[in-house]
Design a protein around this motif. Structure first.
Motif, PDB file in Angstrom:
ATOM      1  N   PHE A  41     -95.104  37.555 -49.242  1.00  0.00           N
ATOM      2  CA  PHE A  41     -94.144  37.244 -50.306  1.00  0.00           C
ATOM      3  C   PHE A  41     -94.684  36.112 -51.177  1.00  0.00           C
ATOM      4  CE2 PHE A  41     -90.878  39.550 -47.892  1.00  0.00           C
ATOM      5  CZ  PHE A  41     -90.186  40.164 -48.931  1.00  0.00           C
ATOM      6  N   VAL A  42     -95.218  35.072 -50.549  1.00  0.00           N
ATOM      7  CA  VAL A  42     -95.768  33.940 -51.300  1.00  0.00           C
ATOM      8  C   VAL A  42     -96.910  34.396 -52.197  1.00  0.00           C
ATOM      9  CG1 VAL A  42     -96.986  31.730 -51.105  1.00  0.00           C
ATOM     10  CG2 VAL A  42     -95.082  32.243 -49.555  1.00  0.00           C
ATOM     11  N   ARG A  43     -97.785  35.213 -51.665  1.00  0.00           N
ATOM     12  CA  ARG A  43     -98.988  35.670 -52.387  1.00  0.00           C
ATOM     13  C   ARG A  43     -98.737  36.902 -53.247  1.00  0.00           C
ATOM     14  NH1 ARG A  43    -103.954  32.859 -51.918  1.00  0.00           N
ATOM     15  NH2 ARG A  43    -103.605  31.254 -50.356  1.00  0.00           N
ATOM     16  N   ARG A  44     -97.496  37.375 -53.262  1.00  0.00           N
ATOM     17  CA  ARG A  44     -97.100  38.527 -54.070  1.00  0.00           C
ATOM     18  C   ARG A  44     -97.925  39.785 -53.728  1.00  0.00           C
ATOM     19  NH1 ARG A  44     -94.491  34.731 -56.453  1.00  0.00           N
ATOM     20  NH2 ARG A  44     -93.807  34.335 -58.514  1.00  0.00           N
ATOM     21  N   LEU A  45     -97.770  40.220 -52.485  1.00  0.00           N
ATOM     22  CA  LEU A  45     -98.499  41.379 -51.977  1.00  0.00           C
ATOM     23  C   LEU A  45     -97.526  42.473 -51.516  1.00  0.00           C
ATOM     24  CD1 LEU A  45    -101.119  39.410 -49.834  1.00  0.00           C
ATOM     25  CD2 LEU A  45    -101.448  40.378 -52.130  1.00  0.00           C
ATOM     26  N   PRO A  46     -96.886  43.160 -52.459  1.00  0.00           N
ATOM     27  CA  PRO A  46     -95.878  44.150 -52.070  1.00  0.00           C
ATOM     28  C   PRO A  46     -96.445  45.318 -51.255  1.00  0.00           C
ATOM     29  CG  PRO A  46     -96.360  44.316 -54.412  1.00  0.00           C
ATOM     30  CD  PRO A  46     -97.052  43.087 -53.909  1.00  0.00           C
ATOM     31  N   GLN A  47     -97.687  45.676 -51.462  1.00  0.00           N
ATOM     32  CA  GLN A  47     -98.276  46.786 -50.686  1.00  0.00           C
ATOM     33  C   GLN A  47     -98.324  46.442 -49.194  1.00  0.00           C
ATOM     34  OE1 GLN A  47     -99.108  49.812 -51.519  1.00  0.00           O
ATOM     35  NE2 GLN A  47     -99.249  49.790 -53.740  1.00  0.00           N
ATOM     36  N   TYR A  48     -98.659  45.192 -48.888  1.00  0.00           N
ATOM     37  CA  TYR A  48     -98.688  44.766 -47.485  1.00  0.00           C
ATOM     38  C   TYR A  48     -97.281  44.802 -46.892  1.00  0.00           C
ATOM     39  CZ  TYR A  48     -99.482  42.082 -43.253  1.00  0.00           C
ATOM     40  OH  TYR A  48     -99.534  41.689 -41.931  1.00  0.00           O
ATOM     41  N   ALA A  64     -91.177  49.728 -55.474  1.00  0.00           N
ATOM     42  CA  ALA A  64     -90.645  49.133 -56.708  1.00  0.00           C
ATOM     43  C   ALA A  64     -89.712  47.968 -56.385  1.00  0.00           C
ATOM     44  CB  ALA A  64     -89.917  50.183 -57.545  1.00  0.00           C
ATOM     45  N   GLN A  65     -88.886  48.132 -55.356  1.00  0.00           N
ATOM     46  CA  GLN A  65     -87.987  47.052 -54.940  1.00  0.00           C
ATOM     47  C   GLN A  65     -88.779  45.835 -54.456  1.00  0.00           C
ATOM     48  OE1 GLN A  65     -84.561  46.934 -55.081  1.00  0.00           O
ATOM     49  NE2 GLN A  65     -84.672  48.853 -56.199  1.00  0.00           N
ATOM     50  N   LEU A  66     -89.828  46.076 -53.689  1.00  0.00           N
ATOM     51  CA  LEU A  66     -90.656  44.980 -53.192  1.00  0.00           C
ATOM     52  C   LEU A  66     -91.411  44.296 -54.329  1.00  0.00           C
ATOM     53  CD1 LEU A  66     -91.986  46.627 -49.923  1.00  0.00           C
ATOM     54  CD2 LEU A  66     -90.484  44.623 -50.078  1.00  0.00           C
ATOM     55  N   GLU A  67     -91.880  45.074 -55.287  1.00  0.00           N
ATOM     56  CA  GLU A  67     -92.557  44.483 -56.446  1.00  0.00           C
ATOM     57  C   GLU A  67     -91.624  43.548 -57.203  1.00  0.00           C
ATOM     58  OE1 GLU A  67     -93.861  48.073 -58.365  1.00  0.00           O
ATOM     59  OE2 GLU A  67     -95.818  48.022 -57.345  1.00  0.00           O
TER      60      GLU A  67
END
Length: 155
Positions: A41-48, A64-67
């Protein structure tokens, strides 16, 4: 990508959560997965975040929600309250945590008791419960760690 890992360990990001984010290795415990998800979340990694969410919990619009979630929050710190089970030989684990963040400039606190399961040697986040959050007393320190009394800050 140097510096202390956002997950709250004393290790560098490269020696800690980066190894999971870069798929060099996988978390061996539920707590390691919890910490790596916070760092994502901190590093903005929605795929992970999507890859570590249990497949039964993924909705068609999950990515899309995670992004959106990673784009709007600014994460300020993680505190692990408790971690039970979730070791390498376990199939289920629980991690209770507090995470401070700000959204639209307003400080906030997320507290969750997260549940994880292990399938085919891999840990997944399943769901979490939000414990009731009692408000601090008027003269107690504010939960946002501003240094002010609750009544002068968020009271």
């Amino acid at each position: 990508m140097s510096g202390t890992c956002p997950c709250g360990s004393t290790r560098t990001y490269q020696d800690c959560c980066a190894q999971y984010h870069q798929q060099i290795t996988i978390p061996q415990t539920a707590e390691q997965l919890m910490r790596s998800r916070y760092s994502a979340f901190v590093r903005r990694l929605p795929q992970y975040l999507l890859a570590t969410l249990h497949p039964s919990k993924r909705r068609p619009d999950e990515l899309a929600q995670l992004e959106q979630a990673v784009a709007h929050g600014h994460w300020l710190g993680l505190q692990i309250i408790s971690s039970r089970a979730g070791q390498a030989d376990d199939l289920e684990g629980f991690v209770a945590f507090r995470a401070r963040y700000s959204e639209a400039g307003s400080p906030a606190l997320l507290e969750e008791n997260s549940r994880f399961i292990k399938e085919k040697e891999r840990w997944y986040y399943v769901d979490g419960e939000f414990p009731p959050m009692p408000l601090p007393g008027r003269n107690d320190p504010c939960w946002c760690e501003s240094g002010k009394k609750f009544k002068k800050c968020h009271g």
